[in-house]
Design a protein around this motif. Sequence first.
Motif, short mmCIF file in Angstrom:
data_model
loop_
_atom_site.label_atom_id
_atom_site.label_comp_id
_atom_site.label_asym_id
_atom_site.label_seq_id
_atom_site.Cartn_x
_atom_site.Cartn_y
_atom_site.Cartn_z
N TYR A 1 38.19 53.04 30.49
CA TYR A 1 39.57 53.55 30.61
C TYR A 1 40.55 52.42 30.86
O TYR A 1 41.65 52.41 30.32
N ALA A 2 40.15 51.47 31.68
CA ALA A 2 41.04 50.36 32.02
C ALA A 2 40.22 49.12 32.34
O ALA A 2 39.05 49.21 32.71
N MET A 3 40.86 47.97 32.18
CA MET A 3 40.23 46.69 32.52
C MET A 3 41.11 45.96 33.53
O MET A 3 42.34 46.05 33.46
N GLY A 4 40.48 45.25 34.42
CA GLY A 4 41.24 44.53 35.42
C GLY A 4 40.69 43.13 35.67
O GLY A 4 39.55 42.83 35.33
N TRP A 5 41.56 42.32 36.25
CA TRP A 5 41.15 40.99 36.74
C TRP A 5 41.37 40.95 38.25
O TRP A 5 42.43 41.38 38.75
N PHE A 6 40.37 40.47 38.95
CA PHE A 6 40.44 40.27 40.39
C PHE A 6 40.06 38.82 40.67
O PHE A 6 39.50 38.13 39.81
N ARG A 7 40.36 38.36 41.86
CA ARG A 7 39.95 37.01 42.24
C ARG A 7 39.55 36.99 43.71
O ARG A 7 39.99 37.82 44.50
N GLN A 8 38.70 36.01 44.02
CA GLN A 8 38.23 35.88 45.40
C GLN A 8 38.14 34.41 45.74
O GLN A 8 37.39 33.66 45.10
N ALA A 9 38.91 34.02 46.74
CA ALA A 9 38.89 32.65 47.24
C ALA A 9 37.89 32.58 48.40
O ALA A 9 37.59 33.60 49.02
N PRO A 10 37.38 31.40 48.71
CA PRO A 10 36.42 31.26 49.80
C PRO A 10 36.97 31.80 51.13
O PRO A 10 38.11 31.49 51.50
N GLY A 11 36.20 32.63 51.76
CA GLY A 11 36.58 33.18 53.04
C GLY A 11 37.60 34.30 52.98
O GLY A 11 38.06 34.79 54.01
N LYS A 12 37.95 34.72 51.78
CA LYS A 12 38.93 35.79 51.63
C LYS A 12 38.33 36.98 50.88
O LYS A 12 37.31 36.86 50.21
N GLU A 13 39.00 38.12 51.01
CA GLU A 13 38.55 39.31 50.31
C GLU A 13 38.97 39.23 48.84
O GLU A 13 39.91 38.53 48.47
N ARG A 14 38.25 40.00 48.05
CA ARG A 14 38.59 40.07 46.63
C ARG A 14 39.95 40.75 46.49
O ARG A 14 40.19 41.79 47.10
N GLU A 15 40.81 40.19 45.66
CA GLU A 15 42.14 40.73 45.52
C GLU A 15 42.49 40.99 44.05
O GLU A 15 42.02 40.31 43.15
N PHE A 16 43.32 41.99 43.87
CA PHE A 16 43.77 42.39 42.55
C PHE A 16 44.70 41.35 41.94
O PHE A 16 45.53 40.76 42.65
#
Length: 126
Positions: free
Chosen positions: A32-47
Amino acid sequence: QVQLVESGGGLVQAGGSLRLSCAASGRTFSIYAMGWFRQAPGKEREFVAAINWSGSSTTFYADSVKGRFTISRDNAKNTVYLQMNSLKPEDTAVYYCAAARILLGAYGLPGGYDYWGQGTQVTVSS
């Protein structure tokens, strides 16, 4: 099942550009949809960004990337792209592609996505 493979990450200087790709395979008709997320060291995954998989190319962006990043899709190639311009050191992270079968408006929540890629590292030097 849907398989996702990201590519295009790397090392770039601040102010530079990169384009990430995410190739989908398997039961892509169920997306239905595609997304990109990112995660830096020591941080939560973010949209980062999201796009509908079919029909209108409605897009969604995190405030931190609006005006700098562009998400797009090529259904013929079953591929979603993330064009990243004016990169900043704070954009450094592992970037993940995700696919959702159903999203009830929650484009920015990782829990709404059913399938994930393995991630690709983006490093922006100052």
